[in-house]
Design a protein around this motif. Structure first.
Motif, PDB file in Angstrom:
ATOM      1  N   VAL A 275       0.415  -1.266  -0.076  1.00  0.00           N
ATOM      2  CA  VAL A 275      -0.675  -0.320  -0.164  1.00  0.00           C
ATOM      3  C   VAL A 275       1.203   1.556   0.392  1.00  0.00           C
ATOM      4  CG1 VAL A 275      -0.201  -0.409   2.464  1.00  0.00           C
ATOM      5  CG2 VAL A 275      -2.168   0.490   1.001  1.00  0.00           C
ATOM      6  N   SER A 276       2.410   1.060   0.482  1.00  0.00           N
ATOM      7  CA  SER A 276       2.639   2.774   0.627  1.00  0.00           C
ATOM      8  C   SER A 276       3.391   2.316  -0.739  1.00  0.00           C
ATOM      9  CB  SER A 276       4.539   1.776   1.355  1.00  0.00           C
ATOM     10  OG  SER A 276       4.589   0.571   0.868  1.00  0.00           O
ATOM     11  N   ASN A 277       3.133   2.044  -2.107  1.00  0.00           N
ATOM     12  CA  ASN A 277       3.900   2.393  -3.090  1.00  0.00           C
ATOM     13  C   ASN A 277       2.696   3.847  -3.526  1.00  0.00           C
ATOM     14  OD1 ASN A 277       4.836  -0.244  -3.784  1.00  0.00           O
ATOM     15  ND2 ASN A 277       3.621  -0.924  -4.754  1.00  0.00           N
ATOM     16  N   TYR A 278       1.877   3.526  -3.120  1.00  0.00           N
ATOM     17  CA  TYR A 278       0.570   5.102  -3.662  1.00  0.00           C
ATOM     18  C   TYR A 278       0.134   5.872  -2.335  1.00  0.00           C
ATOM     19  CZ  TYR A 278       0.045   0.740  -6.486  1.00  0.00           C
ATOM     20  OH  TYR A 278      -0.002  -0.026  -7.465  1.00  0.00           O
ATOM     21  N   ALA A 279       0.899   5.416  -1.764  1.00  0.00           N
ATOM     22  CA  ALA A 279       0.916   7.123  -0.113  1.00  0.00           C
ATOM     23  C   ALA A 279       1.065   8.400  -0.516  1.00  0.00           C
ATOM     24  CB  ALA A 279       2.621   7.260   0.472  1.00  0.00           C
ATOM     25  N   ASP A 280       0.981   8.799  -1.890  1.00  0.00           N
ATOM     26  CA  ASP A 280       0.584   9.642  -2.263  1.00  0.00           C
ATOM     27  C   ASP A 280      -1.276   9.694  -2.552  1.00  0.00           C
ATOM     28  OD1 ASP A 280       1.205   8.377  -4.748  1.00  0.00           O
ATOM     29  OD2 ASP A 280       0.978   9.882  -6.057  1.00  0.00           O
ATOM     30  N   LYS A 281      -1.520   8.969  -2.188  1.00  0.00           N
ATOM     31  CA  LYS A 281      -3.090   8.615  -3.128  1.00  0.00           C
ATOM     32  C   LYS A 281      -3.849   8.643  -1.372  1.00  0.00           C
ATOM     33  CE  LYS A 281      -2.896   7.442  -7.284  1.00  0.00           C
ATOM     34  NZ  LYS A 281      -2.714   9.100  -8.482  1.00  0.00           N
ATOM     35  N   PHE A 282      -2.811   8.954  -0.236  1.00  0.00           N
ATOM     36  CA  PHE A 282      -3.317   8.126   0.692  1.00  0.00           C
ATOM     37  C   PHE A 282      -4.954   9.077   0.992  1.00  0.00           C
ATOM     38  CE2 PHE A 282       0.103   5.426   2.758  1.00  0.00           C
ATOM     39  CZ  PHE A 282      -0.091   4.468   2.329  1.00  0.00           C
ATOM     40  N   PRO A 283      -4.800  10.792   1.122  1.00  0.00           N
ATOM     41  CA  PRO A 283      -5.888  11.422   1.238  1.00  0.00           C
ATOM     42  C   PRO A 283      -7.048  11.300   0.904  1.00  0.00           C
ATOM     43  CG  PRO A 283      -3.767  13.434   1.586  1.00  0.00           C
ATOM     44  CD  PRO A 283      -3.276  11.231   1.219  1.00  0.00           C
ATOM     45  N   GLU A 284      -6.525  11.181  -1.411  1.00  0.00           N
ATOM     46  CA  GLU A 284      -7.853  11.227  -1.078  1.00  0.00           C
ATOM     47  C   GLU A 284      -8.480   9.222  -1.281  1.00  0.00           C
ATOM     48  OE1 GLU A 284      -7.526   9.530  -5.515  1.00  0.00           O
ATOM     49  OE2 GLU A 284      -5.699  11.030  -5.646  1.00  0.00           O
ATOM     50  N   ALA A 285      -7.766   8.981  -0.676  1.00  0.00           N
ATOM     51  CA  ALA A 285      -8.264   7.573  -0.397  1.00  0.00           C
ATOM     52  C   ALA A 285      -9.197   7.887   0.950  1.00  0.00           C
ATOM     53  CB  ALA A 285      -7.504   6.140   0.210  1.00  0.00           C
ATOM     54  N   ILE A 286      -8.888   7.786   1.599  1.00  0.00           N
ATOM     55  CA  ILE A 286      -9.095   8.235   3.415  1.00  0.00           C
ATOM     56  C   ILE A 286     -10.486   9.240   3.446  1.00  0.00           C
ATOM     57  CG2 ILE A 286      -9.361   9.383   5.520  1.00  0.00           C
ATOM     58  CD1 ILE A 286      -5.951   8.884   5.238  1.00  0.00           C
ATOM     59  N   LYS A 287     -10.335  10.697   2.263  1.00  0.00           N
ATOM     60  CA  LYS A 287     -11.309  11.108   2.199  1.00  0.00           C
ATOM     61  C   LYS A 287     -12.900  10.232   1.819  1.00  0.00           C
ATOM     62  CE  LYS A 287     -13.368  15.320  -0.312  1.00  0.00           C
ATOM     63  NZ  LYS A 287     -12.817  16.362  -1.263  1.00  0.00           N
ATOM     64  N   GLN A 288     -12.890   9.516   0.669  1.00  0.00           N
ATOM     65  CA  GLN A 288     -13.634   8.696  -0.439  1.00  0.00           C
ATOM     66  C   GLN A 288     -13.833   7.924   0.793  1.00  0.00           C
ATOM     67  OE1 GLN A 288     -15.270   8.562  -3.474  1.00  0.00           O
ATOM     68  NE2 GLN A 288     -16.415   8.161  -1.577  1.00  0.00           N
ATOM     69  N   LEU A 289     -13.253   7.225   1.650  1.00  0.00           N
ATOM     70  CA  LEU A 289     -13.572   5.957   2.186  1.00  0.00           C
ATOM     71  C   LEU A 289     -14.535   6.259   3.510  1.00  0.00           C
ATOM     72  CD1 LEU A 289     -10.522   4.042   2.804  1.00  0.00           C
ATOM     73  CD2 LEU A 289     -12.458   2.886   1.594  1.00  0.00           C
ATOM     74  N   SER A 290     -13.949   7.548   3.966  1.00  0.00           N
ATOM     75  CA  SER A 290     -14.927   8.107   5.296  1.00  0.00           C
ATOM     76  C   SER A 290     -15.811   8.234   4.994  1.00  0.00           C
ATOM     77  CB  SER A 290     -13.922   9.684   5.807  1.00  0.00           C
ATOM     78  OG  SER A 290     -12.864   9.685   6.143  1.00  0.00           O
ATOM     79  N   SER A 291     -16.107   9.024   3.397  1.00  0.00           N
ATOM     80  CA  SER A 291     -17.173   9.471   2.614  1.00  0.00           C
ATOM     81  C   SER A 291     -18.493   8.432   2.435  1.00  0.00           C
ATOM     82  CB  SER A 291     -17.217   9.957   1.137  1.00  0.00           C
ATOM     83  OG  SER A 291     -18.966  10.584   0.980  1.00  0.00           O
ATOM     84  N   TRP A 292     -18.495   7.596   2.057  1.00  0.00           N
ATOM     85  CA  TRP A 292     -18.964   6.419   1.980  1.00  0.00           C
ATOM     86  C   TRP A 292     -19.161   5.510   3.182  1.00  0.00           C
ATOM     87  CZ3 TRP A 292     -15.643   3.424  -2.076  1.00  0.00           C
ATOM     88  CH2 TRP A 292     -15.414   4.687  -3.758  1.00  0.00           C
ATOM     89  N   SER A 294     -19.560   6.972   6.043  1.00  0.00           N
ATOM     90  CA  SER A 294     -20.787   7.997   7.211  1.00  0.00           C
ATOM     91  C   SER A 294     -22.022   8.399   5.962  1.00  0.00           C
ATOM     92  CB  SER A 294     -20.364  10.029   6.149  1.00  0.00           C
ATOM     93  OG  SER A 294     -20.190  10.287   6.182  1.00  0.00           O
ATOM     94  N   GLU A 295     -21.686   7.556   4.466  1.00  0.00           N
ATOM     95  CA  GLU A 295     -23.357   7.302   3.876  1.00  0.00           C
ATOM     96  C   GLU A 295     -23.634   6.131   4.521  1.00  0.00           C
ATOM     97  OE1 GLU A 295     -21.849   8.628   0.042  1.00  0.00           O
ATOM     98  OE2 GLU A 295     -21.566  10.280   0.655  1.00  0.00           O
ATOM     99  N   GLU A 296     -23.213   5.219   5.116  1.00  0.00           N
ATOM    100  CA  GLU A 296     -23.072   3.498   5.163  1.00  0.00           C
ATOM    101  C   GLU A 296     -23.920   2.977   3.916  1.00  0.00           C
ATOM    102  OE1 GLU A 296     -27.401   3.707   7.464  1.00  0.00           O
ATOM    103  OE2 GLU A 296     -26.008   5.106   8.991  1.00  0.00           O
ATOM    104  N   LYS A 297     -22.832   3.937   3.138  1.00  0.00           N
ATOM    105  CA  LYS A 297     -22.298   2.377   2.389  1.00  0.00           C
ATOM    106  C   LYS A 297     -21.273   1.602   2.159  1.00  0.00           C
ATOM    107  CE  LYS A 297     -23.572   6.085  -1.750  1.00  0.00           C
ATOM    108  NZ  LYS A 297     -23.039   6.845  -3.319  1.00  0.00           N
ATOM    109  N   LEU A 298     -20.180   1.879   3.454  1.00  0.00           N
ATOM    110  CA  LEU A 298     -19.662   0.763   3.284  1.00  0.00           C
ATOM    111  C   LEU A 298     -19.938   0.522   5.405  1.00  0.00           C
ATOM    112  CD1 LEU A 298     -15.851   2.028   2.507  1.00  0.00           C
ATOM    113  CD2 LEU A 298     -16.946   0.142   1.734  1.00  0.00           C
ATOM    114  N   THR A 299     -19.457  -1.017   5.136  1.00  0.00           N
ATOM    115  CA  THR A 299     -19.485  -1.661   6.645  1.00  0.00           C
ATOM    116  C   THR A 299     -18.392  -2.093   6.728  1.00  0.00           C
ATOM    117  OG1 THR A 299     -21.213  -2.350   7.991  1.00  0.00           O
ATOM    118  CG2 THR A 299     -20.969  -3.595   6.209  1.00  0.00           C
ATOM    119  N   TYR A 300     -18.030  -2.161   7.938  1.00  0.00           N
ATOM    120  CA  TYR A 300     -17.016  -3.060   8.478  1.00  0.00           C
ATOM    121  C   TYR A 300     -17.392  -4.245   9.402  1.00  0.00           C
ATOM    122  CZ  TYR A 300     -16.286   0.092  12.312  1.00  0.00           C
ATOM    123  OH  TYR A 300     -16.286   1.132  13.732  1.00  0.00           O
ATOM    124  N   THR A 301     -16.580  -5.164   9.421  1.00  0.00           N
ATOM    125  CA  THR A 301     -16.485  -6.304  10.977  1.00  0.00           C
ATOM    126  C   THR A 301     -15.659  -6.520  11.537  1.00  0.00           C
ATOM    127  OG1 THR A 301     -18.138  -7.467   9.650  1.00  0.00           O
ATOM    128  CG2 THR A 301     -16.967  -8.724  11.315  1.00  0.00           C
TER     129      THR A 301
END
Length: 331
Positions: A275-292, A294-301
């Motif tokens: 995953v560190s290959n794409y460290a420069d893309k971490f901020p945009e990925a975290i933003k999208q994951l957080s959005s999904w 909060s929208e309850e499109k993602l869940t986890y166990t």
């Protein structure tokens, strides 16, 4: 204060004898610029097995008789660093210790008011980043395609499948119990699942569930399961190699089908990544994951094990498939 050291290097599957517990009465003292941390949650992950061997890899091996370290959520209990105050929670790569001193480098403040703190070790941490970036950067998913995910009930696999569904793919998960298969379909929205323990022919089962073939394979396990997927890949298929937990404990070189004919015949791509290959893309990925999230499109166990002393056992249980989703130890 308790510390867990790597006592000796595992041969085959790790055991508790590979670890040593050290208890000290020493009171830790911080200097200017330092903070005193108390562990709250500790992440255990399959990749740590590779670091316990002496073999050359993408990260240095753990040193013998030194603390093991992994992702940890810790509470700041004393601070002489202007960037952190007492009561803050932080996430970072830290030692398996109940308490430790840090200069703050590499630590990220985390907020447990909107999501549980443990989520920052999972879906909003390296787990989520690995799933999101591996799928997007290598898989390049297109709506209408079919993806197969191995280790689908694990921390990364369960997120990969959900993201793929959001993006409009047909998702087939491979896991090791009927209970996990049911969870994939009901909780995570997978279209279908295969129990690799009870399947008589995984390749044939994939063909039945994916009659139009497999466009993307997200591989968390390697071994015979991944061999079976090869027989079903489409032209221009993309195979994302995230992990190979099925062979991490092998003491002999594993044997399998030769991948080259499948890649050539289908003009297919097989690419490993960290995953560190794409460290420069971490901020945009975290933003999208957080959005999904909060929208309850993602869940986890999460599988949460209580107690610092149970960290080694929780790690070992990963290789028995005893976790559903992210395996975390609560201190």
């Amino acid at each position: 204060m308790k510390t867990i050291l790597l006592n000796n290097r595992p041969v085959g599957k790790p055991t508790t004898s590979n670890f040593e517990f050290v208890t000290e009465d020493t009171q830790l003292v911080i200097k200017d610029g330092e903070i005193l941390l108390e562990a709250t949650y500790v992440s255990v992950d399959p990749y740590l097995r590779g670091r316990m061997s002496a073999a050359k890899s993408y990260v240095p091996s753990f040193e013998l008789n030194k603390p093991v370290h992994s992702g940890v959520i810790a509470k700041v209990i004393a601070s002489k660093n202007e960037n952190f105050k007492e009561g803050d929670y932080v996430s970072g790569m830290l030692n398996w210790q109940t308490q430790q001193v840090s200069n703050g480098e590499g630590l990220l403040k985390v907020d447990g008011s909107k999501v549980p703190l443990s989520a920052y070790l999972g879906i909003l941490g390296m787990t989520g980043l690995t799933a999101y970036l591996g799928l997007h950067q290598i898989g390049k998913p297109v709506a209408g395609e079919t993806i197969v995910v191995s280790g689908a009930a694990g921390a990364v696999g369960s997120v990969v499948g959900q993201i793929a569904k959001i993006l409009g793919l047909r998702v087939i998960g491979i896991a090791g119990t009927d209970e996990k298969i049911a969870m994939l379909k009901t909780k995570f929205g997978f279209d279908a699942g295969i129990n690799y323990y009870t399947s008589k022919d995984i390749s044939a089962d994939i063909k039945t569930l994916a009659p139009n073939g497999v466009d993307i394979y997200f591989d968390n396990v390697g071994g015979p399961i991944s061999d079976a997927v090869l027989f079903n890949i489409n032209r221009f298929a993309r195979m994302i190699i995230c992990g190979a937990i099925s062979v991490y404990n092998n003491t002999e070189t594993p044997k399998g089908v030769s991948v080259q004919p499948f890649l050539v015949k289908n003009s297919a791509l097989m690419q490993g990544f960290i995953v560190s290959n794409y460290a420069d893309k971490f901020p945009e990925a975290i933003k999208q994951l957080s959005s999904w999230l909060s929208e309850e499109k993602l869940t986890y166990t999460e599988t949460i094990v209580d107690g610092f002393d149970n960290i080694p056992n929780a790690f070992i249980d990963l290789f028995e498939g005893k976790n559903k989703g992210k395996m975390i130890v609560k201190i």
